[in-house]
Structure formats: C-alpha cells, structure tokens
Design an enzyme around this catalytic site. Structure first.
Site, PDB file in Angstrom:
ATOM      1  N   GLY A 139     -10.152 -24.594  21.935  1.00 42.59           N
ATOM      2  CA  GLY A 139      -9.344 -25.041  20.808  1.00 42.59           C
ATOM      3  C   GLY A 139      -9.298 -24.063  19.652  1.00 42.59           C
ATOM      4  CG  ASP A 157     -12.689 -36.613  19.422  1.00 39.99           C
ATOM      5  OD1 ASP A 157     -13.890 -36.441  19.121  1.00 39.99           O
ATOM      6  OD2 ASP A 157     -12.300 -37.567  20.119  1.00 39.99           O
TER       7      ASP A 157
END
Length: 262
Positions: free
Chosen positions: A126, A143
């Site tokens: 990410g 998350d």
C-alpha cells in the site's frame, strides 16, 4: 454450525483461517486477531464496530455524491469494499492488497465481487502504491495489518504525507489504529503533522480500534445536531448506525462547544 478452515500454503508467511460461529464468519491470519467478519444473513453490512466507524467520513462529508474516487489499503474480508460498492453506486474503488490469497479468500468466503469498471484490485504494498500513484482520491481508507497486528510503512510520516498529496480538495483519510499500543499517540501525532493539525482520533471502540481522520480542502465543521441528522439519514439509507459513535464523540474533548471541526 460452527466451522474452522485453515488455508495452508508453503509460500505464505502465515496461514489464512476462516472461522464461523453463531452465524458470523471471520478471517484470521494464523492468529486470534480478527482481520474481517461477515454475518452470513447480512453479507453487505458492516459487522465490526471499527469498520462502521471507518465509514464515518460519509457523515463528515454528507454530500450524496461524495466520494467519487476511493482508495482502500488492505482488503481483509472486503467489508468496506462491499459496503461502498452497494451504497455509493457512483464511486470508483481501488483496493490495494499485498497478498493475492487474501483476495481469493475474500471472493470464496466473503462474497467479494469480481472486478469491473467500478472496482479495481491491485496486488501490491500500500505505501508503495500511494508513493507511486498520480491519481486523486476523495477518500483513503487505511486498514492494513499483518498477522501480528503490525502496520509497517503504513504508519510512517512519509506515508501520511503521500496520502495527503493524493487527496482531492475535499478529501478525507481514515486510518484504523490500535489504541492499546504504546505508540498510539505517536501515530496520531504523525497524521496530525502530515495534515498541518487537521486530524483527530475518534474515541476507541470496545475492541481497542480507534479511527483517525484527517482532512484536506474545505473544513469539516459540523454541529452535533447536524451530525445526528446526517447519521440518521445514513442509517435510513444504508443501515449504517453511527449514532453510538456520536454519543461517544459528544463526551470527548473533540466536540467543545457542540461542534466537530477538522
């Protein structure tokens, strides 16, 4: 019927466990940490408290057409992805997940839909994706935890600065943090510094998860009265109940004078 299924693979650094008890299916990465959950009878609802609070951005930016572009870092069981796909039909979703077998498990056991023009799934890290992206997003949801509940680069000053650079003029970042960690306050401080102080962490859920929000562009400036109205509209239209969140916010220092400002 209670079930427990382990997906073992020598190429994985962790096992993927699927458990089901009392009508709720959960995802684990070889530990007791719950990485995602789905109630079988309501597969598109948000089962875990913290996932509901990650959607509080829909209350903070209550315009019906917001958000148009969403980046989700960490797929888990796909709960946030499914919720946004169902209830924000004009939004385009980009999901970044580092482990392809998690994507496969979400499709097989948690009803994650296939990719199409509204849903793109990227296999990758990410922080690297955000650093290399040239896209703009209205909402970034972070998350991403490993099997030991570690976030790595996803909780770094550089990552939060890169997120800010990728947000639109009315953008929001929502990051899932663990309030029981010793470095929790440091995490919130890193986000606040990256966003010039325009950040706050909601009071912790019973699970220990605390969602930090940061904003760009137009100020988030709402009275508690207006937030309750927005929460009731969301509950009516989507089933998402953020009224308990507001009750906790009302008792916090974030709502001095009866207003929430980011």
């Amino acid at each position: 019927i209670d079930i427990h299924l382990t997906i073992a693979d020598p190429a994985l650094s962790f096992e993927i466990d699927i458990a089901e008890e009392s009508g709720v299916r959960t995802l684990h990465f070889g530990s007791n940490w719950i990485q995602g959950a789905m109630r079988i009878a309501r597969p598109f609802a948000l089962e875990l408290d913290y996932t509901r609070e990650m959607m509080a951005g829909l209350m903070l930016r209550p315009e019906p057409a917001w958000p148009k572009q969403v980046l989700l870092i960490g797929l888990g069981a796909g709960s946030l992805t499914k919720f946004l796909r169902r209830h924000r039909s004009s939004a385009r979703l980009t999901v970044v997940e580092i482990e392809p077998r998690v994507v496969a498990a979400a499709r097989q056991f948690f009803r994650l839909p296939d990719e199409d023009e509204r849903l793109r799934i990227v296999i990758g890290e990410g922080a690297d994706f955000v650093a290399g992206s040239r896209g703009t997003f209205d909402l970034i949801l972070v998350d991403g935890f490993d099997e030991n509940a570690r976030t790595g680069e996803l909780d770094s000053a550089r990552f939060y600065l890169n997120c800010r650079a990728r947000l639109s003029d009315d953008g929001l970042l929502a990051a899932n943090l663990l309030s029981k960690r010793r470095d929790f306050r440091d995490s919130v401080a890193r986000i606040a510094e990256a966003f010039d102080g325009r950040a706050l962490a909601f009071p912790s859920c019973d699970s220990g998860n605390a969602i930090a929000f940061a904003a760009t562009g137009a100020a988030v400036d709402h009275t508690l009265f207006d937030l309750r109205a927005a929460a009731r509209t969301l509950k009516r239209d989507t089933g998402l109940n953020l009224l308990p969140t507001l009750a906790r916010l009302e008792g916090s220092h974030h709502c001095a004078g009866g207003c929430l400002v980011i």
